[in-house]
Design a protein around this motif. Structure first.
Motif, PDB file in Angstrom:
ATOM      1  N   THR A   1       0.687  -1.156   0.104  1.00  0.00           N
ATOM      2  CA  THR A   1       0.008  -0.017  -0.044  1.00  0.00           C
ATOM      3  C   THR A   1       0.963   1.261   0.092  1.00  0.00           C
ATOM      4  OG1 THR A   1      -0.041  -0.064   2.232  1.00  0.00           O
ATOM      5  CG2 THR A   1      -1.859  -1.203   1.151  1.00  0.00           C
TER       6      THR A   1
ATOM      7  N   LEU B   1      -0.796   3.976  -2.203  1.00  0.00           N
ATOM      8  CA  LEU B   1      -1.959   4.321  -1.495  1.00  0.00           C
ATOM      9  C   LEU B   1      -1.734   5.221  -0.558  1.00  0.00           C
ATOM     10  CD1 LEU B   1      -5.075   4.004  -2.083  1.00  0.00           C
ATOM     11  CD2 LEU B   1      -4.930   2.136  -0.343  1.00  0.00           C
TER      12      LEU B   1
ATOM     13  N   ASN C   1     -11.584   6.041  -0.172  1.00  0.00           N
ATOM     14  CA  ASN C   1     -10.861   5.179  -1.047  1.00  0.00           C
ATOM     15  C   ASN C   1      -9.990   4.355  -0.365  1.00  0.00           C
ATOM     16  OD1 ASN C   1     -10.361   4.303  -3.654  1.00  0.00           O
ATOM     17  ND2 ASN C   1      -8.699   5.801  -3.646  1.00  0.00           N
TER      18      ASN C   1
ATOM     19  N   SER D   1     -11.855   1.431   1.387  1.00  0.00           N
ATOM     20  CA  SER D   1     -12.584   0.561   0.353  1.00  0.00           C
ATOM     21  C   SER D   1     -11.403  -0.261  -0.644  1.00  0.00           C
ATOM     22  CB  SER D   1     -13.465   1.364  -0.625  1.00  0.00           C
ATOM     23  OG  SER D   1     -12.635   2.197  -1.358  1.00  0.00           O
ATOM     24  N   SER D   2     -10.250   0.139  -0.582  1.00  0.00           N
ATOM     25  CA  SER D   2      -9.111  -0.714  -1.533  1.00  0.00           C
ATOM     26  C   SER D   2      -8.011  -1.370  -0.652  1.00  0.00           C
ATOM     27  CB  SER D   2      -8.773   0.295  -2.738  1.00  0.00           C
ATOM     28  OG  SER D   2      -8.329   1.419  -1.955  1.00  0.00           O
TER      29      SER D   2
ATOM     30  N   SER E   1      -7.743  -5.038  -0.496  1.00  0.00           N
ATOM     31  CA  SER E   1      -7.523  -5.883  -1.708  1.00  0.00           C
ATOM     32  C   SER E   1      -5.955  -5.403  -1.972  1.00  0.00           C
ATOM     33  CB  SER E   1      -8.340  -5.342  -2.969  1.00  0.00           C
ATOM     34  OG  SER E   1      -8.228  -4.159  -3.159  1.00  0.00           O
ATOM     35  N   LYS E   2      -5.162  -4.609  -1.661  1.00  0.00           N
ATOM     36  CA  LYS E   2      -3.856  -4.162  -1.827  1.00  0.00           C
ATOM     37  C   LYS E   2      -2.938  -5.295  -0.950  1.00  0.00           C
ATOM     38  CE  LYS E   2      -4.302  -0.573  -4.542  1.00  0.00           C
ATOM     39  NZ  LYS E   2      -3.686  -0.561  -6.085  1.00  0.00           N
TER      40      LYS E   2
END
Length: 337
Positions: free
Chosen positions: A110, A113, A130, A133-134, A137-138
């Motif tokens: 991440t 991110l 954001n 929510s992500s 999955s990272k």
């Protein structure tokens, strides 16, 4: 003024007291946690010859996080634990019938991110939403979803054991025994040490499964019908290297299996009514089977105690006899009764 003999006696007494202290367990000394002292010790202290490099240069004992992401969105599943090698992360599906295997992407997954984030917590702005929510999955990528539980059974979320090589995971599933049709009497009471079921602890049908996390396939399964095995927190299971022990509370029996390198169960031994493979042969030579009667022999009707209980009582008796105290003998007599 004390005599010389008295001085020698006092010196010997102190020497004996010192020897008694050395036999006791010494409290573990906690090393200095000061960061400056640890840096100095790391640079100047020389360890014993043969000390591993990671032990000699160790420093980061605790890492305190400087950023926290709360309310992270995750897939509809029950997250459980990492594999011993840290490469995989397992979760149970929402319906508790499948095992989901995720691959961990490492702590730097991440980096892109979170590179422009300031502060120690996520806020309520669009960029923070954001991240929530992500970020899962990272870190974790779904590799396999293996349908494990047979029809009607549900996986126990608190039951999972990993093999030493980190390739296989053992999980358990169960389903309550239906009231109609109720199982036969001698399927519930298989020996004279079987426990009477009660409404607070009803009987269940259990299954143990071996799943290959690298290939994402179900390798083998074992079923236990009309039994009581505590799967939660692995209370009724124990895995030592490639040997798996399963405790049946209902039948007062220990099942021993070997987990092969291909992920299969091999029946090794059943400890309960018998302890060795030839015990049944020895008993059949003098047992009711040779009495000449046509009545079918049922282990539930046996009047003698089984081999496992005999070994436990014999161990307690020898321990009490070795102790020799009346309290130990009374305690042993109560356990026999």
């Amino acid at each position: 003024m004390p005599l010389l003999g008295e001085q020698n006696t006092d010196r010997n007494t102190r020497r004996h007291c010192g020897s008694d202290d050395t036999d006791k367990i010494r409290p573990r000394r906690i090393p200095n946690q000061n960061i400056v002292h640890r840096l100095q010790q790391r640079e100047t202290n020389s360890c014993k010859p043969g000390t591993h490099f990671h032990t000699a240069r160790v420093f980061h004992q605790n890492v305190f996080p400087n950023f926290t992401v709360v309310n992270v969105e995750k897939p509809p599943c029950f997250l459980r634990k990492f594999s011993p090698d840290g490469q995989h992360f397992i979760a149970f599906s929402a319906d508790q019938t499948s095992l989901e295997i995720y691959q961990f992407q490492g702590p730097a997954a991440t980096e892109a991110l979170l590179q422009n984030i300031k502060g120690s917590l996520t806020g309520n702005d669009e960029h923070s939403q954001n991240i929530r929510s992500s970020i899962f999955s990272k870190f974790f990528v779904l590799r396999h979803s293996v349908n494990v539980a047979p029809s009607g059974e549900h996986l126990n979320r608190e039951c999972s054991l990993f093999t030493d090589d980190g390739r296989y995971v053992i999980v358990g599933s169960a389903v309550y025994v239906p009231e109609e049709p109720y199982p036969y009497f001698f399927d519930v009471y298989r020996n004279n040490e079987s426990v009477s079921p009660n409404p607070r602890s009803p009987l269940e049908d259990y299954s143990l499964h071996v799943v290959d996390m690298h290939l994402g396939i179900l390798c083998d399964s074992r079923q236990f019908k009309c039994d009581k095995i505590f799967l939660s927190h692995n209370q009724g299971l124990y895995l030592y290297r490639n040997i798996l022990a399963v405790l049946s509370v209902q039948q007062q029996t220990i099942h021993i299996f070997q987990v092969t390198s291909e992920g299969n169960f091999i029946d090794v031994r059943v400890i309960g009514r018998f302890c060795y493979e030839d015990d049944a042969l020895v008993l059949s030579a003098v047992g009711p089977d040779n009495s000449g009667t046509s009545q079918q022999h049922r282990p539930f009707r046996e009047t003698s105690i089984n081999s496992l209980k005999h070994r436990l009582l014999a161990f307690l008796w020898r321990k009490a006899r070795k102790d020799g105290s009346p309290t130990a003998m009374r305690r042993d007599r109560k356990s026999v009764v």
